[in-house]
Design an enzyme around this catalytic site. Structure first.
Site, mmCIF file in Angstrom:
data_model
loop_
_atom_site.group_PDB
_atom_site.id
_atom_site.type_symbol
_atom_site.label_atom_id
_atom_site.label_comp_id
_atom_site.label_asym_id
_atom_site.label_seq_id
_atom_site.Cartn_x
_atom_site.Cartn_y
_atom_site.Cartn_z
ATOM 1 N N SER A 145 -116.230 82.946 15.318
ATOM 2 C CA SER A 145 -117.639 83.315 15.255
ATOM 3 C C SER A 145 -118.503 82.071 15.327
ATOM 4 O O SER A 145 -118.109 80.996 14.854
ATOM 5 C CB SER A 145 -117.943 84.057 13.950
ATOM 6 O OG SER A 145 -119.334 84.246 13.776
ATOM 7 N N TYR A 158 -118.167 84.854 5.027
ATOM 8 C CA TYR A 158 -117.769 85.092 6.422
ATOM 9 C C TYR A 158 -117.771 83.787 7.210
ATOM 10 O O TYR A 158 -116.835 83.497 7.965
ATOM 11 C CB TYR A 158 -118.730 86.099 7.058
ATOM 12 C CG TYR A 158 -118.450 86.395 8.508
ATOM 13 C CD1 TYR A 158 -117.385 87.223 8.882
ATOM 14 C CD2 TYR A 158 -119.259 85.868 9.516
ATOM 15 C CE1 TYR A 158 -117.125 87.499 10.218
ATOM 16 C CE2 TYR A 158 -119.009 86.145 10.854
ATOM 17 C CZ TYR A 158 -117.944 86.961 11.200
ATOM 18 O OH TYR A 158 -117.694 87.242 12.520
#
Length: 267
Positions: A145, A158
């Protein structure tokens, strides 16, 4: 359209969003695709769509938070097809509680890391014995990501987990590259999908689009094309790489969008 001809490709989390795009493009290139996810109905729909286009796919239920589910997926695929050629680790626990340091308990932080990092680690661990058996080598593609590209105002668990996926990619490539296993990572930017488009505020879309070095948001197919390349023989010399696919979002100084609005080149 045979870049992945006859390869057995597992795509985790392929019942929605980016995963669907990856699965469909792999199938279009001749792969036998294993579609996975918790929602059986959505998974069967993806399989049906692939088969309508002349591809080959099979659905297997999968839960990234359950180690037994991970083990069952790998062993069942190996038993059905006799081998595993490509593992694409796309599944992630984005729906889990996340936020700022002062908002999260250690248990909540650990739960996100256990899923998004630990789940990826465990899938690699489960698949490695089969990937190492392949005469032509095995391939791992981790979906990271852009959250790992720098700090932000929230979603710290995250971001930390995905940053660790970058490093996990490099370690796996280092440890198993000499044995024929390639491991690379793709870091998507803002990818607008049929599942998330309604949930992305217009203000957020404007912020991202003003910083993307193009005229559109990313699509699942943008990520899928890169995964196909990494899974193909064309990428035989690509190993241990972290590839960002974000339309140039993270390739410039943070003031570019503002200077554009001012019709200025610099301060």
């Amino acid at each position: 359209m045979d870049r992945l001809k006859d390869k057995v490709v597992i795509v985790t989390g392929s019942t929605s969003g980016i995963g669907i795009g990856i699965a469909k493009l792999c199938a279009a290139e001749g792969a036998q695709v294993v579609v996975t996810g918790r929602n059986v109905e959505r998974g069967q729909k993806v399989v049906e769509d692939i088969e309508k286009e002349g591809g080959n796919a099979w659905f297997h239920a999968f839960d990234l938070t359950n180690t037994d589910s991970m083990h069952a997926l790998i062993t069942d695929v190996a038993e059905k097809y006799g081998r595993i050629d490509v593992l694409i680790n796309n599944a992630a626990g984005m729906g889990m509680k996340d936020g700022r340091v002062d908002e999260l308990t250690l248990e909540q932080f650990n739960a996100v890391v256990a899923t998004d990092l630990g789940g990826t680690f465990n899938m690699i661990k489960e698949a490695l014995p089969y990937l190492l058996k392949n005469q032509n080598g095995g391939i791992i593609v981790n979906i990271g990501s852009m959250a790992s590209a720098g700090g932000d105002l929230g979603t710290i668990a995250y971001g930390c987990a995905k940053a660790a996926v970058d490093k996990l990619t490099e370690y796996v490539a280092c440890m198993y590259g000499p044995s024929g296993v390639r491991c690379n990572c793709v870091r998507p930017g803002l990818i607008v999908t049929p599942q998330n488009e309604a949930r992305i505020p217009d203000a957020l879309k404007t912020i991202f689009l003003s910083n993307i070095l193009g005229t559109r948001y990313g699509t699942p197919e943008d990520i899928g094309h890169l995964c196909v390349y990494l899974a193909s023989d064309e990428a035989a010399y690509m190993n241990g790489q972290i590839l960002t696919c974000d339309g140039g979002l993270n390739s410039h100084t943070p003031t570019v969008a503002q200077f554009r609005m001012m019709s200025s080149r610099t301060w």
